[in-house]
Design an enzyme around this catalytic site. Structure first.
Site, PDB file in Angstrom:
ATOM      1  N   ASN A   7      56.199  57.024  13.682  1.00  0.00           N
ATOM      2  CA  ASN A   7      55.626  57.801  14.785  1.00  0.00           C
ATOM      3  C   ASN A   7      54.592  56.886  15.444  1.00  0.00           C
ATOM      4  O   ASN A   7      53.479  56.728  14.942  1.00  0.00           O
ATOM      5  CB  ASN A   7      54.987  59.074  14.227  1.00  0.00           C
ATOM      6  CG  ASN A   7      54.534  60.013  15.325  1.00  0.00           C
ATOM      7  OD1 ASN A   7      54.572  59.665  16.512  1.00  0.00           O
ATOM      8  ND2 ASN A   7      54.081  61.197  14.938  1.00  0.00           N
ATOM      9  N   ARG A  64      60.267  58.732  16.143  1.00  0.00           N
ATOM     10  CA  ARG A  64      59.973  59.964  16.842  1.00  0.00           C
ATOM     11  C   ARG A  64      59.711  59.621  18.308  1.00  0.00           C
ATOM     12  O   ARG A  64      58.865  58.776  18.620  1.00  0.00           O
ATOM     13  CB  ARG A  64      58.723  60.583  16.240  1.00  0.00           C
ATOM     14  CG  ARG A  64      58.399  61.881  16.889  1.00  0.00           C
ATOM     15  CD  ARG A  64      56.965  62.242  16.644  1.00  0.00           C
ATOM     16  NE  ARG A  64      56.752  63.567  17.156  1.00  0.00           N
ATOM     17  CZ  ARG A  64      56.155  64.517  16.503  1.00  0.00           C
ATOM     18  NH1 ARG A  64      55.676  64.301  15.327  1.00  0.00           N
ATOM     19  NH2 ARG A  64      56.014  65.697  17.052  1.00  0.00           N
ATOM     20  N   HIS A 153      57.196  70.048  20.082  1.00  0.00           N
ATOM     21  CA  HIS A 153      57.138  70.504  18.679  1.00  0.00           C
ATOM     22  C   HIS A 153      58.526  70.896  18.166  1.00  0.00           C
ATOM     23  O   HIS A 153      58.645  71.640  17.185  1.00  0.00           O
ATOM     24  CB  HIS A 153      56.228  71.748  18.509  1.00  0.00           C
ATOM     25  CG  HIS A 153      54.759  71.470  18.528  1.00  0.00           C
ATOM     26  ND1 HIS A 153      53.831  72.446  18.860  1.00  0.00           N
ATOM     27  CD2 HIS A 153      54.041  70.361  18.261  1.00  0.00           C
ATOM     28  CE1 HIS A 153      52.620  71.930  18.786  1.00  0.00           C
ATOM     29  NE2 HIS A 153      52.718  70.663  18.432  1.00  0.00           N
ATOM     30  N   ARG A 214      43.247  71.705  24.461  1.00  0.00           N
ATOM     31  CA  ARG A 214      44.025  71.968  25.683  1.00  0.00           C
ATOM     32  C   ARG A 214      43.917  73.443  26.045  1.00  0.00           C
ATOM     33  O   ARG A 214      43.913  74.316  25.170  1.00  0.00           O
ATOM     34  CB  ARG A 214      45.504  71.641  25.453  1.00  0.00           C
ATOM     35  CG  ARG A 214      45.820  70.173  25.548  1.00  0.00           C
ATOM     36  CD  ARG A 214      47.263  69.905  25.165  1.00  0.00           C
ATOM     37  NE  ARG A 214      47.342  69.189  23.914  1.00  0.00           N
ATOM     38  CZ  ARG A 214      48.421  69.089  23.160  1.00  0.00           C
ATOM     39  NH1 ARG A 214      49.551  69.662  23.517  1.00  0.00           N
ATOM     40  NH2 ARG A 214      48.391  68.400  22.049  1.00  0.00           N
ATOM     41  N   GLU A 354      57.491  67.189   9.576  1.00  0.00           N
ATOM     42  CA  GLU A 354      58.254  66.590  10.671  1.00  0.00           C
ATOM     43  C   GLU A 354      58.942  65.293  10.247  1.00  0.00           C
ATOM     44  O   GLU A 354      60.057  65.002  10.682  1.00  0.00           O
ATOM     45  CB  GLU A 354      57.321  66.370  11.871  1.00  0.00           C
ATOM     46  CG  GLU A 354      56.918  67.708  12.484  1.00  0.00           C
ATOM     47  CD  GLU A 354      55.764  67.611  13.462  1.00  0.00           C
ATOM     48  OE1 GLU A 354      54.619  67.442  12.992  1.00  0.00           O
ATOM     49  OE2 GLU A 354      56.001  67.706  14.669  1.00  0.00           O
TER      50      GLU A 354
END
Ligand code: ADP
Length: 369
Positions: A7, A64, A153, A214, A354
């Site tokens: 990642n 990823r 996601h 956010r 993940e």
């Protein structure tokens, strides 16, 4: 045989090394403050040597990639042509895709013999129907600028959905789920018979629920209002909505543990942040109940979803009229099943993974056993 999952961020590389047959984790690490990705992979080469693994000889590397646009519905073997296609998508994810690409370039250089596979965070949501992914703005904007909902996601939502199917002993193809990934980033997904039919993040990961820093969805009119009234530039607005909003904007921290402690200590801003955060999640739960009746289970994951009994309780309390009954004791103990025996819907807490999901998808592409 080993399988390396990468990642790559703008100044860091996170990696997990799996034994490819059993998917046992051999090593994982985070290499930070790198000036470029080649340097990062050199550091990783040294770290993997400790386990007698020669990075140049690794057979498969899963990368990823945040944005796969409309082009990528599934994990894909990377070649020069594909890398170019990922580059074309960079304007849709300017904070993420360029770093992902640099990671792929550096990894291909250091391990040229490996199969490199891209796994996209948007891919799971490519099953969302047109009426849900289009925004009600002129069609030509979608056609010319690819403005539509993509969702993110996806790797996490797919993983917890498959784990929920296992926990409930029901095949994914006959299960209707609402999954909540509640971490620093927050998103919900409506999953009908194993497929994403809607999600809260949009063209960018800014839309939808209130997050760590956010804003999530706000009136789009606020943006033009602030540009005119406060003379804010696009960059300033971008920074405000992505970095200074959400829990940070209301409570001054994006760390849920700190906010809960502060609220318990009488801090009104922290208490308000908790209420706003849970209120929006609860509203979303109701919205997805409406589009997806019947729902079999609601799944909580992500740092907050997995560990905060308080937030889960704030979302689920008072929803008896739609068949949701939380068992407080099970919830406080963070059990996998946290619903009361009389609840019409199952409520599940499932830790996301993940890296494991990417590894599973890489194995599927390469048909490794
Ligand atoms: P990211 O989205 O960056 O991967 P995580 O999924 O790790 O983030 O989630 C980070 C959030 O989880 C933070 O707000 C953190 O405070 C929260 N969190 C982690 N552990 C707990 C806990 N025990 N109780 C409440 N919140 C927690």
């Amino acid at each position: 045989m080993s399988l390396l999952i990468i990642n790559a961020g703008s100044s860091s590389i996170k990696y997990t090394l799996f034994e490819s047959k059993t998917l046992r984790v051999i090593d994982h690490g985070l290499i930070e403050e790198i000036s470029d990705h080649h340097e990062g992979f050199e550091v990783m080469r040294t770290q993997l040597q400790i386990h007698n693994i020669d990075i140049t000889q690794i057979e498969a590397i899963g990368h990823r990639v945040v944005h796969g646009g409309e082009r990528f519905h599934e994990p894909t073997l990377i070649d020069d042509e594909l890398l170019e296609e990922i580059k074309v998508l960079s304007p849709l994810a300017p904070l993420h895709n360029p770093a992902n690409i640099e990671g792929i370039v550096a990894a291909r250089k250091i391990a040229p013999l490996a199969f490199h596979i891209a796994v996209f965070d948007t891919a799971f949501h490519q099953s969302i129907p047109e009426y849900a992914y289009l925004y009600p703005i002129p069609t030509r904007v979608y056609e010319s600028y690819h403005v539509r909902r993509y969702g993110f996601h996806g790797i996490s939502h797919r993983y917890v959905a498959s784990q929920a199917a296992k926990a409930l002993h029901i095949p994914s193809e006959s299960l209707n789920l609402i999954t909540f990934h509640i971490g620093n980033g927050v998103s919900a997904c409506a999953i009908r018979k194993g497929k994403s039919i809607d999600t809260t993040m949009g063209m960018t990961p800014l839309e939808g629920l209130m997050m760590g820093s956010r804003s999530g969805s706000i009136d789009p009119g606020i943006i033009t209002y602030l540009m005119r009234q406060a003379s804010m530039s696009p960059d300033q607005i971008d920074a405000m909505l992505n970095k200074q909003s959400g829990l940070t904007g209301i409570a001054g921290s994006n760390d849920m543990r700190i906010i809960i402690d502060a609220a318990d200590g009488g801090d009104n801003h922290a208490q308000l942040a908790l209420e706003m955060f849970a209120y929006r999640l609860k509203k979303q739960l109701g919205a997805y109940m409406a589009i997806m009746s019947p729902v079999d289970a609601v799944v909580f994951t992500g740092g907050i979803g997995e560990h905060s009994a308080r937030i889960r309780a704030m979302i689920c309390t008072g929803l008896e009229h739609i068949g949701i009954l939380l068992d407080e004791t099970k919830n406080n103990a963070h059990e996998t099943m946290i619903h009361d025996e009389y609840s019409a819907l199952d409520l599940l807490v499932i830790p996301t993974d993940e890296e494991l999901q990417i590894a599973l998808e890489v194995k599927e592409v390469l048909q490794l056993r």
